[in-house]
Design a protein around this motif. Structure first.
Motif, PDB file in Angstrom:
ATOM      1  N   GLY A  96     -23.595 -71.903 100.483  1.00 21.90           N
ATOM      2  CA  GLY A  96     -22.517 -70.926 100.328  1.00 21.90           C
ATOM      3  C   GLY A  96     -21.237 -71.582  99.835  1.00 21.90           C
ATOM      4  O   GLY A  96     -20.618 -71.110  98.876  1.00 21.90           O
ATOM      5  N   CYS A  99     -21.534 -72.658  96.235  1.00 23.43           N
ATOM      6  CA  CYS A  99     -21.437 -71.505  95.325  1.00 23.43           C
ATOM      7  C   CYS A  99     -19.987 -71.048  95.173  1.00 23.43           C
ATOM      8  O   CYS A  99     -19.543 -70.730  94.075  1.00 23.43           O
ATOM      9  CB  CYS A  99     -22.274 -70.333  95.839  1.00 23.43           C
ATOM     10  SG  CYS A  99     -24.015 -70.526  95.501  1.00 23.43           S
ATOM     11  N   ILE A 186     -26.008 -67.083  90.868  1.00 23.78           N
ATOM     12  CA  ILE A 186     -24.926 -66.584  91.727  1.00 23.78           C
ATOM     13  C   ILE A 186     -23.588 -66.717  90.997  1.00 23.78           C
ATOM     14  O   ILE A 186     -22.791 -65.773  90.952  1.00 23.78           O
ATOM     15  CB  ILE A 186     -24.869 -67.377  93.057  1.00 23.78           C
ATOM     16  CG1 ILE A 186     -26.213 -67.352  93.768  1.00 23.78           C
ATOM     17  CG2 ILE A 186     -23.733 -66.872  93.936  1.00 23.78           C
ATOM     18  CD1 ILE A 186     -26.550 -66.116  94.507  1.00 23.78           C
ATOM     19  N   ALA A 247     -21.110 -65.041  99.510  1.00 19.80           N
ATOM     20  CA  ALA A 247     -22.066 -66.154  99.473  1.00 19.80           C
ATOM     21  C   ALA A 247     -22.915 -66.192 100.739  1.00 19.80           C
ATOM     22  O   ALA A 247     -24.101 -66.495 100.684  1.00 19.80           O
ATOM     23  CB  ALA A 247     -21.325 -67.474  99.280  1.00 19.80           C
TER      24      ALA A 247
END
Lengths: 313, 293
Positions: A96, A99, A186, A247
């Motif tokens: 997370g 990202c 993403i 995320a």
């Protein structure tokens, strides 16, 4: 009051008073009712229900016999003592954060680019929005096709550029490499929102400030780091928090691209929770996992709401 | 000689500036092309794959522009099983929008106009609800829907979708109602209209752009949703929506990429069109609305 009582007929007065009461008290309650039912019944109540279930051993039997037993903190204990669950939580956090860092870097860079004056800038601004509009499942599918080992565009581009390694390279057989591919999807889907929001912020900065800094001899990089970004600090913070929340919730892209494999090594918290509930039918354990996620996100959301309030003040 | 040297001197500095400008402009265009390719490349590749003959799909040297356009896949997508999934997606998304926008228009107006006790906390709750992870809501809502006997029905899915569309749409519409001056309502009421009439005849028509963009927002989130649809109807193919169908298709067989891309394209196009029509409102709704309250 007494004057009105004499001149206005009783039934008109009653009706007016009734209407006033209706419009002041009953109407707003009536209008709030449907949305209130949806919000309380489908978001507030479920959170409490999930909290309750996380202290039980609820499984499929609750649909047939309607029974489940309270097991105290056992589900949480098994979540935090299991090396698998612990590694899923850690993996979700690390992936997370990676990202978010990538998305913010790409998004801010693109907004700075769009803030420059060049031909075709409006066209680029529209093109950049498109990935945001593509449904998550469709995005995951098309990127999976781009990362195809035999016929994928990415492998062709990479080995044409001289990286022999990528001839027939399998992107989804090793967790770190699979996560790289997923991270690209993403970032592709979330950078447009950051870029568009940052661009709006950049355009709210008066041009004179830049001109003054330029006269004082500040270079482009210095102007960005010392003037532009500090001026947009609160916007950058809010966007960081929003993308962190996104995320941590990632499900669709991973589920389509790897379904958590190979050997459950790309499972993120949302996927593990889903599997626990819908393939193991262990609703108690799944609720405990869901609550772990809820508390992490509640913490981040609290930060977000505080930031918004500061913005208002 | 002298004059000549002077000339060279000034020429050198303007030449330097011009070179710097050209360099920076080249850099800008280079970056712009790179960003543009990254943004639309995959979308173009989806379109290209959906339209080209199989021989040009399964080749080690990619063919960018199809030699002949193959439309058959779209006929198969729209008439075969995918037609059914498309219909399911349409029914579920439109019902979700109709219900959540109706409820949210009333609630949003009340929240914009009335002094509601604890309103501040109510608004925080609505904003916070957008942040809830779906998996937290999934298990209780699944149990609820199953106990209501609505698993495998449109109603069950619509009920689940209301959980995330309603807070969002209330938030957007409240912002729109706030931007409409209250004096308009008051003058209508001085003219003898009841408050409900003022809302229906004056305010609602004025809020139409807001209602349109809130509807699009709700539609897209329902149209794209995978988690609930997958959990409710995984073993019931006749109730699959497009995201579930695509996920299952790619999970089962990953060979017919032309068909997969054609189906993905049919799934993507309505969203992109709707999105481009209203993205300005959306960005505002998400950032400015959220930031400025």
């Amino acid at each position: 009051m007494s004057g009105i009582e004499i001149t206005t007929p009783l039934h008109v007065r009653r009706r007016l008073r009734g209407r006033r009461l209706f419009e002041a008290r009953i109407l707003p309650a009536l209008f709030l009712l449907p949305a209130g039912l949806f919000v309380f019944g489908l978001t507030v109540w479920p959170v409490f229900r999930a909290f309750q279930l996380s202290f039980t051993d609820a499984n499929l039997a609750m649909f047939t016999t309607g029974e489940f037993n309270y097991v105290g903190l056992n589900q949480y204990v098994s979540v935090f003592t299991s090396t698998f669950f612990r590694s899923v939580i850690l993996r979700t956090a690390v992936f997370g954060i990676a990202c978010v860092a990538l998305t913010m870097t790409v998004g801010i860079s693109v907004s700075l680019l769009l803030n420059r004056d060049f031909k075709g800038r409006t066209v680029l601004a529209i093109l950049v929005i498109l990935p945001w509009a593509v449904p998550r499942v469709a995005a995951a599918i098309v990127w999976q096709w781009m990362f195809h080992d035999q016929f994928g565009l990415m492998n062709w581009l990479l080995y044409s550029a001289g990286f022999e390694l990528f001839r027939g390279f399998a992107w989804f057989n090793q967790p770190v490499i699979a996560f790289t591919a997923i991270a690209i999807v993403i970032v592709w889907q979330s950078f447009p929102f950051i870029a568009v929001s940052m661009l709006a912020g950049l355009q709210s900065i008066p041009g004179e400030i830049h001109d003054a800094a330029m006269i004082d001899g500040a270079g482009a990089w210095q102007r960005i780091m010392n003037i532009t970004l500090p001026m947009l600090k609160s916007l950058v913070l809010v966007l960081t928090v929003i993308s962190t929340i996104w995320a941590f919730k990632i499900f669709d892209q991973v589920f389509v691209m790897t379904a958590g494999g190979p050997a459950r090594q790309t499972e993120l918290l949302a996927i593990t929770t889903w599997r626990e509930a819908f393939t193991q039918h262990n609703f108690g354990r799944a609720s405990a996992l869901a609550m772990v996620m809820f508390f992490i996100l509640a913490g981040i959301t609290a930060v977000y709401l505080r930031l918004i309030r500061e913005e208002e003040a | 000689m002298n004059a000549n040297r002077d000339f060279i001197g000034t020429d050198r500095s303007t030449a330097y500036h011009r070179m710097a400008r050209i360099a920076s402009l080249t850099g800008t265009y280079f970056a712009a092309i790179l960003v543009g390719l990254f943004a639309v490349g995959p979308i173009l590749w989806m379109i290209s794959t959906a339209l080209k003959p199989n021989a040009e799909i399964f080749t080690r040297t990619p063919v960018l522009i199809p030699s002949t356009v193959v439309w058959d896949r779209f006929v198969i997508v729209l008439t075969g099983d995918f037609g059914r999934y498309l219909l399911n997606s349409i029914i579920v998304s439109f019902s979700t929008v109709a219900l959540s926008v109706t409820a949210a228009a009333m609630a949003g107006w009340v929240l914009a106009r009335y002094p509601i006790p604890l309103k501040r906390y109510l608004l925080i709750l609505i904003l916070g609800a957008q942040m809830f992870p779906f998996v937290v809501l999934l298990i209780p809502i699944f149990i609820l829907v199953r106990q209501l006997g609505l698993i495998g029905t449109y109603g069950g899915l619509v009920l689940a979708y209301l959980s995330f569309t309603t807070p969002l749409v209330v938030w957007i519409l409240r912002g729109f109602f706030l931007s409409i001056p209250i004096e308009l309502e008051e003058s209508a009421m001085v003219d003898g209209a009841t408050r409900v009439q003022a809302f229906r005849k004056i305010i609602l028509p004025m809020a139409l752009p807001g209602i349109a963009s809130a509807s699009v927002f709700g539609f897209i989130s329902a149209w794209n949703e995978l988690l609930f649809a997958l959990s409710f109807n995984r073993n019931n193919p006749s109730m699959h929506t497009l995201p579930v169908a695509l996920q299952q298709f790619i999970g089962r067989e990953t060979t017919d990429w032309g068909m997969i891309m054609a189906a993905s394209l049919v799934f993507t196009i309505p969203v992109v069109v709707f999105f481009l029509l209203t993205h300005k409102h959306m960005t505002k709704g998400m950032v400015m609305g959220a930031v400025k309250g």
